[in-house]
Design a protein around this motif. Sequence first.
Motif, PDB file in Angstrom:
ATOM      1  N   UNK A  88      34.062   7.671  21.924  1.00 43.21           N
ATOM      2  CA  UNK A  88      34.298   5.924  22.387  1.00 43.21           C
ATOM      3  C   UNK A  88      32.443   5.941  21.713  1.00 43.21           C
ATOM      4  N   UNK A  89      32.732   4.281  20.896  1.00 48.44           N
ATOM      5  CA  UNK A  89      31.440   3.841  20.386  1.00 48.44           C
ATOM      6  C   UNK A  89      30.938   2.997  20.192  1.00 48.44           C
ATOM      7  N   UNK A  90      28.994   3.435  20.765  1.00 46.66           N
ATOM      8  CA  UNK A  90      28.532   2.748  22.157  1.00 46.66           C
ATOM      9  C   UNK A  90      27.257   2.117  20.667  1.00 46.66           C
ATOM     10  N   UNK A  91      26.988   1.207  21.001  1.00 47.81           N
ATOM     11  CA  UNK A  91      25.969   0.197  20.231  1.00 47.81           C
ATOM     12  C   UNK A  91      24.682   0.033  21.279  1.00 47.81           C
ATOM     13  N   UNK A  92      23.526   0.439  20.764  1.00 49.71           N
ATOM     14  CA  UNK A  92      22.645  -0.328  21.914  1.00 49.71           C
ATOM     15  C   UNK A  92      21.409  -1.385  21.466  1.00 49.71           C
ATOM     16  N   UNK A 102      14.645   5.710  21.110  1.00 53.47           N
ATOM     17  CA  UNK A 102      15.489   6.131  20.001  1.00 53.47           C
ATOM     18  C   UNK A 102      16.566   7.102  20.459  1.00 53.47           C
ATOM     19  N   UNK A 103      15.168   8.280  20.120  1.00 55.78           N
ATOM     20  CA  UNK A 103      15.389  10.024  20.670  1.00 55.78           C
ATOM     21  C   UNK A 103      16.541  10.307  21.424  1.00 55.78           C
ATOM     22  N   UNK A 104      16.161   9.649  22.528  1.00 55.29           N
ATOM     23  CA  UNK A 104      16.961   9.706  23.426  1.00 55.29           C
ATOM     24  C   UNK A 104      18.817   9.438  23.316  1.00 55.29           C
ATOM     25  N   UNK A 105      18.903   8.000  22.550  1.00 51.33           N
ATOM     26  CA  UNK A 105      19.527   7.681  22.350  1.00 51.33           C
ATOM     27  C   UNK A 105      20.468   7.654  20.816  1.00 51.33           C
ATOM     28  N   UNK A 106      19.856   9.190  20.228  1.00 50.25           N
ATOM     29  CA  UNK A 106      20.393   9.966  19.313  1.00 50.25           C
ATOM     30  C   UNK A 106      21.266  11.080  19.716  1.00 50.25           C
ATOM     31  N   UNK A 107      20.337  11.505  20.891  1.00 55.94           N
ATOM     32  CA  UNK A 107      20.830  12.675  21.409  1.00 55.94           C
ATOM     33  C   UNK A 107      21.836  12.624  22.043  1.00 55.94           C
ATOM     34  N   UNK A 108      22.526  11.432  22.683  1.00 58.31           N
ATOM     35  CA  UNK A 108      23.724  10.587  23.652  1.00 58.31           C
ATOM     36  C   UNK A 108      24.647  10.264  22.485  1.00 58.31           C
ATOM     37  N   UNK A 109      25.059  10.370  20.921  1.00 55.88           N
ATOM     38  CA  UNK A 109      25.222   9.826  19.323  1.00 55.88           C
ATOM     39  C   UNK A 109      25.633   8.458  19.864  1.00 55.88           C
ATOM     40  N   UNK A 110      25.034   7.581  20.509  1.00 54.96           N
ATOM     41  CA  UNK A 110      24.918   6.436  20.107  1.00 54.96           C
ATOM     42  C   UNK A 110      24.457   5.748  18.533  1.00 54.96           C
ATOM     43  N   UNK A 113      21.884   0.761  16.774  1.00 52.14           N
ATOM     44  CA  UNK A 113      20.760  -0.036  17.310  1.00 52.14           C
ATOM     45  C   UNK A 113      21.340  -1.761  16.556  1.00 52.14           C
ATOM     46  N   UNK A 114      20.527  -2.438  17.507  1.00 50.89           N
ATOM     47  CA  UNK A 114      20.592  -3.298  17.225  1.00 50.89           C
ATOM     48  C   UNK A 114      18.857  -3.971  17.870  1.00 50.89           C
ATOM     49  N   UNK A 115      18.090  -4.718  17.743  1.00 53.37           N
ATOM     50  CA  UNK A 115      17.181  -5.546  18.146  1.00 53.37           C
ATOM     51  C   UNK A 115      16.953  -6.523  18.928  1.00 53.37           C
ATOM     52  N   UNK A 116      16.444  -7.685  20.101  1.00 51.36           N
ATOM     53  CA  UNK A 116      16.355  -8.262  20.552  1.00 51.36           C
ATOM     54  C   UNK A 116      15.213  -8.699  19.399  1.00 51.36           C
ATOM     55  N   UNK A 117      15.150  -9.893  18.893  1.00 56.98           N
ATOM     56  CA  UNK A 117      16.301 -11.046  19.668  1.00 56.98           C
ATOM     57  C   UNK A 117      17.736 -10.990  18.976  1.00 56.98           C
ATOM     58  N   UNK A 118      18.436 -11.377  19.375  1.00 56.23           N
ATOM     59  CA  UNK A 118      19.258 -11.191  18.360  1.00 56.23           C
ATOM     60  C   UNK A 118      20.067 -12.066  17.226  1.00 56.23           C
ATOM     61  N   UNK A 119      20.624 -12.031  16.130  1.00 58.33           N
ATOM     62  CA  UNK A 119      21.076 -11.905  14.691  1.00 58.33           C
ATOM     63  C   UNK A 119      22.207 -11.289  15.108  1.00 58.33           C
ATOM     64  N   UNK A 120      23.168 -13.128  14.578  1.00 58.54           N
ATOM     65  CA  UNK A 120      24.452 -13.004  14.497  1.00 58.54           C
ATOM     66  C   UNK A 120      24.837 -12.204  13.490  1.00 58.54           C
ATOM     67  N   UNK A 121      23.924 -11.842  12.122  1.00 55.45           N
ATOM     68  CA  UNK A 121      24.653 -11.626  11.069  1.00 55.45           C
ATOM     69  C   UNK A 121      24.212  -9.845  10.662  1.00 55.45           C
ATOM     70  N   UNK A 122      23.681  -9.497  12.170  1.00 52.02           N
ATOM     71  CA  UNK A 122      23.246  -7.972  12.226  1.00 52.02           C
ATOM     72  C   UNK A 122      24.055  -7.265  13.231  1.00 52.02           C
ATOM     73  N   UNK A 123      24.689  -8.898  14.370  1.00 49.63           N
ATOM     74  CA  UNK A 123      25.758  -8.094  15.413  1.00 49.63           C
ATOM     75  C   UNK A 123      27.030  -7.634  14.164  1.00 49.63           C
ATOM     76  N   UNK A 124      27.555  -8.848  13.494  1.00 50.09           N
ATOM     77  CA  UNK A 124      28.394  -8.431  12.780  1.00 50.09           C
ATOM     78  C   UNK A 124      28.183  -7.148  11.819  1.00 50.09           C
ATOM     79  N   UNK A 125      27.078  -6.747  10.738  1.00 47.71           N
ATOM     80  CA  UNK A 125      27.366  -6.369  10.339  1.00 47.71           C
ATOM     81  C   UNK A 125      27.570  -4.271  11.309  1.00 47.71           C
ATOM     82  N   UNK A 126      26.493  -4.588  12.490  1.00 44.38           N
ATOM     83  CA  UNK A 126      26.280  -3.575  13.352  1.00 44.38           C
ATOM     84  C   UNK A 126      28.526  -2.688  13.610  1.00 44.38           C
ATOM     85  N   UNK A 127      28.736  -3.958  14.553  1.00 45.14           N
ATOM     86  CA  UNK A 127      30.386  -4.348  14.188  1.00 45.14           C
ATOM     87  C   UNK A 127      31.387  -4.240  13.432  1.00 45.14           C
ATOM     88  N   UNK A 128      30.954  -4.266  12.476  1.00 46.25           N
ATOM     89  CA  UNK A 128      31.993  -4.202  11.350  1.00 46.25           C
ATOM     90  C   UNK A 128      31.336  -2.274  10.820  1.00 46.25           C
TER      91      UNK A 128
END
Length: 559
Positions: A88-92, A102-110, A113-128
């Motif tokens: 199942x796809x996961x965005x952290x 980051x290493x743990x996330x990669x090992x878990x096949x994330x 990645x998105x960093x806070x504060x949330x930027x809408x365009x980055x969220x949209x790109x990650x979702x796409x």
Amino acid sequence: MNGTIDSSILVYLKSLTLLCVEDNKTTQLLYQSIFEDLVANIILADNGEDGYEKFQNQKIDLIIVDYDMPVLNGIEMIKKIRDGDKEIPIILVSAIQDIDVIVQALQLNVNNFLKKPIIVSEVMQAIENVSKLIFAGNYLKEQREKKIRELERKEEYNSYQEDLAFSKELNIVRNDFYYKMLDTEQTTLVDFLYKPLDILSGDAYSARKICAERVFYFIVDGMGKGLSASLSSMLLTAYVNHAVDKMGEDFSLKRLIESSLEYIKPIILDEEALSTEFIVMDYKNSTMIYSKFAMPPSLTQSIDNEVIKIRSNNPPMSKFTDQFAISETDISKITKLLFYSDGLVENSVREKGKLYANFIENDFLRSFTKDELKEKLLYKIDAQEDDMTFIFINQLPSSQKEKRITKTFESTLNAVEEANDWYTDIWSGFTTNYKLAYNAGVVFSELFMNAYEHGNLGLDAKTKHRLLSEDIYFTTLEELQKSCKKEITVTIDIIEANSSRYMATLIKDEGQGFNTTILREIFKDRDNFNGRGIYISRQSSLGLYYNSEGTSVLFLHKA
């Protein structure tokens, strides 16, 4: 905002359920505003534990999860999810840039990645990006499933065609002695083993009753493997059966072979050849007339327990065969015969460096029935390497019979009980093997009851089932037996062979008999209620044989 995502992905997103795991209410509202028109469903969770529970209880297609949360953080939640779902796809989402996270996330096949504060365009790109992965994965899964369905349909079709082909082979193979004895002056039992290696067999056989005193046997073995050899064998067998049917009692072995050659020579290829044997057993004159084309020697056993071989008198049958020999031999002092294809003797055995040809004579000599020979054969060979066919004939001469017991019974329910007690008493003096005696008693009880109800009283299976369902079966039997004067005769022969003793039990009624050709269907469809008793009787004995009219049945047991 929606316009920044590819239109085909937008359509696909409309079918997805998104799980947003975020403890900050403001960020939850932001996610709600971003995704409410993009996805089919948005599920919100306040922490990792809450998110994991909602993942378990609902169908989720995509997850956005914050790293820093109470109760269970994002990485811990992802670990629990990945224990059961690797894909199942996961965005952290994280406010920190800790390399360990980051290493743990990669090992878990994330997947992103998105960093806070949330930027809408980055969220949209990650979702796409993640949606494209889901879309591609589902497409590949659909293609795999489609391919599997196609293969299953193809396999099912091929299996269906193979079943049809084998059924066709069994229709081509004609056997007038399927669970039937030969009606001659002496009791003659004919048994068969037909064991193709593949669906399309290079072997075929036929056994035909020409008249009361003459029987024709035919075996063909296509020399070589594959479809060509199988087609040639089956075509020749089909023609031989057709010719035998046409000739009827005006049968001529010479004319049969001549017409068979005339038929098959234009069909077979220049490099092809067929091993065949045409055999006529003439019981009136106690002779065997034969024409064997490059077949293994037939084995016969004399009353003195000597094995006598009958060798081929012709080369292989081919496109260039013009002449053939027919020979004759006396069988008046022969007790057993074995005709077989070379797949039997050319099979390797477990004993290194040897073939079954080294053992067949001794096994034949020591086998009183087909089942005993088959058991010895299959015990010795490591694995079947070719088609195997044999015809086993036991003529049961009176010289082998140590003792004969005969008793006649009336057609009554009391007589049925009397007969069962009488048979049990005979077995108690014949063997101390209680299991064997019990099996023999089961067979006797079933077949004697058949002789009583179906034979002498004339009840058919359909009527019997109706009477049983109406609970008037036994009262109807008692009524019918009042006017029945027919009797049931039981003859028991105790036979000594190969230092062993066999009991041959013959039950004869005086009814109308039945069409014994239905025996093939009974043994093919063993779960059918009709005839199930006959099937069980065969399984509990060494052999079961009816006369051609269906008024007598013989079964064998070995002490």
